[in-house]
Design a protein around this motif. Structure first.
Motif: not given
Length: 408
Positions: A208-222
């Motif tokens: 979706i638009p905006g998924e590349e913005l800072a403060n957007v993360y993948g939960a699995n990796e976190v």
């Protein structure tokens, strides 16, 4: 943990609880032996199908598996099978597994020290196979250690469970990552068989638009690497409805977030997360936006808000699960500071470089968990997307049994 529920068990001849268990644990006969006071025999029966009973008894989605099939639930509630299993396993955590030397002249390498890999290694080692587990992290456990929070799975229980497996004589080589410092061709020259069990912990995106913005993360990796932020005074949104979403939301909430919001495009009834995990999340103050979809992540350089839309669930032809459809004109926006994507998992990019046949982005295997290379097997989330610990353990056991059969 106790056996207090066993006297309510009906001892069903058809064993629906066993059919509901991914590991096919013979729960009915285990409880029957416990009723007769034959605790050791009950535990030995349980060990025929699993080496993770102390773990699965605590974290499995029992209501969707064994307890969901229990006939007792229509009378006065399902037997608390998980609690019985965990209580039994806890008593024998310090007692070594029995093993034979039947295949002492065979060697197998297992790549990945999570539930699938360790289950496979255990069932091989119990038959005397000289088994080596290669693990990229410092400690074994995979998703159990580097994904499931300790408030859901006590680390002492996990450590004792793993130690009991390793004490079968399994060699462990940590800091070994496939494609970086260990390679299939080299291992094939050294071992009779190789098992791939590296999991699937790469977060999927919503595209979706905006998924590349800072403060957007993948939960699995976190969850895996523990890279959480300072959430005090912040609003955090988690997209998804599974246990990864629940774990992520509950950790963030405990780390001081002002608002923690789980956004799920279906209803609560359709959520894949276990009901007790959802209930505890609610008790802890986590908010839920059901039948809600994310259209866009708003912001310039970093996430600042979400554009959302309400959904309705419709029945599609040849599908049992209701499908969410956006309701035109129901768009709305909310401010947020962080977004975590928990909408599914994908296998590591390294799988594309192994030269093995793939199917639907997973490694293709036959009925014996053998890949397109006859010497290499695969198990766990690498081959199937069910994504539960019990299924991972089952596939690891299946791979071990197939390898043992090939040695006969």
């Amino acid at each position: 943990m106790s056996y207090e529920d066993i006297n309510r068990c009906l001892g069903c001849k058809t064993k629906p609880c066993q059919n509901g268990c991914p590991l096919n644990n013979d729960i009915t006969d285990v409880i029957g032996l416990l009723k007769e006071g034959k605790e050791k025999e009950a535990y030995q029966l349980l060990c025929n199908t699993t080496v993770f009973s102390a773990v699965c008894g605590r974290i499995c989605p029992h209501q969707k598996q064994c307890e969901g099939k229990c006939l007792r639930q229509k009378i006065d509630g399902a037997i608390h099978i998980g609690a019985v299993e965990a209580a039994l396993a806890d008593k024998y955590l310090s007692i070594p597994y029995e093993k034979s030397n039947e295949f002492a002249n065979r060697r197998v390498a297992v790549i990945g020290g999570g539930p699938a890999g360790l289950s496979c290694a255990a069932f091989l080692a119990r038959k005397g196979v000289k088994t080596t587990v290669y693990e990229k992290r410092e400690m074994l456990g995979g998703i159990l250690r580097y994904g499931i929070p300790d408030f859901r799975l006590d680390r002492d229980i996990l450590d004792k469970t793993i130690a009991k497996i390793i004490n079968l004589g399994i060699e462990v080589k940590s800091g070994c990552e496939l494609g970086k410092n260990i390679f299939l061709d080299e291992l094939k020259a050294e071992y009779d068989a190789i098992v791939l069990a590296i999991g699937a912990n790469k977060s999927r995106k919503m595209n979706i638009p905006g998924e590349e913005l800072a403060n957007v993360y993948g939960a699995n990796e976190v969850l895996e690497y523990g890279t959480f932020n300072d959430y005090h005074g912040k609003t955090v949104a988690i997209s998804g409805g599974g246990n990864v979403a629940m774990d992520c939301a509950r950790i963030i909430n405990r780390l001081g977030a002002k608002r923690t919001i789980v956004i799920y495009r279906r209803s609560e009834k359709e959520m894949p997360a276990e009901a007790k995990e959802i209930a505890m999340a609610k008790e802890e103050g986590i908010e839920f936006l059901f039948t809600t979809n994310i259209l866009k992540i708003l912001g310039n350089e970093k996430a600042e808000g979400l554009q959302l839309i309400k959904t309705e669930l419709v029945k599609r032809e040849n599908e049992n699960r209701l499908f969410p459809v956006n309701i035109k004109g129901s768009e709305f926006e909310i401010p947020i500071d962080y977004v975590y994507m928990a909408v599914g998992s994908a296998v590591s990019d390294i799988t594309k470089e192994l030269g093995l046949a793939m199917e639907w982005s997973k490694i293709k295997v036959d009925e014996n968990k053998r890949t397109s290379d006859s010497k290499i097997y695969a198990c766990g989330d690498l081959i199937d997307g069910k994504g539960t610990v019990a299924y991972a353990c089952r596939y690891g056991r299946d791979a071990a049994e197939a390898i043992l059969k090939s040695f006969e």
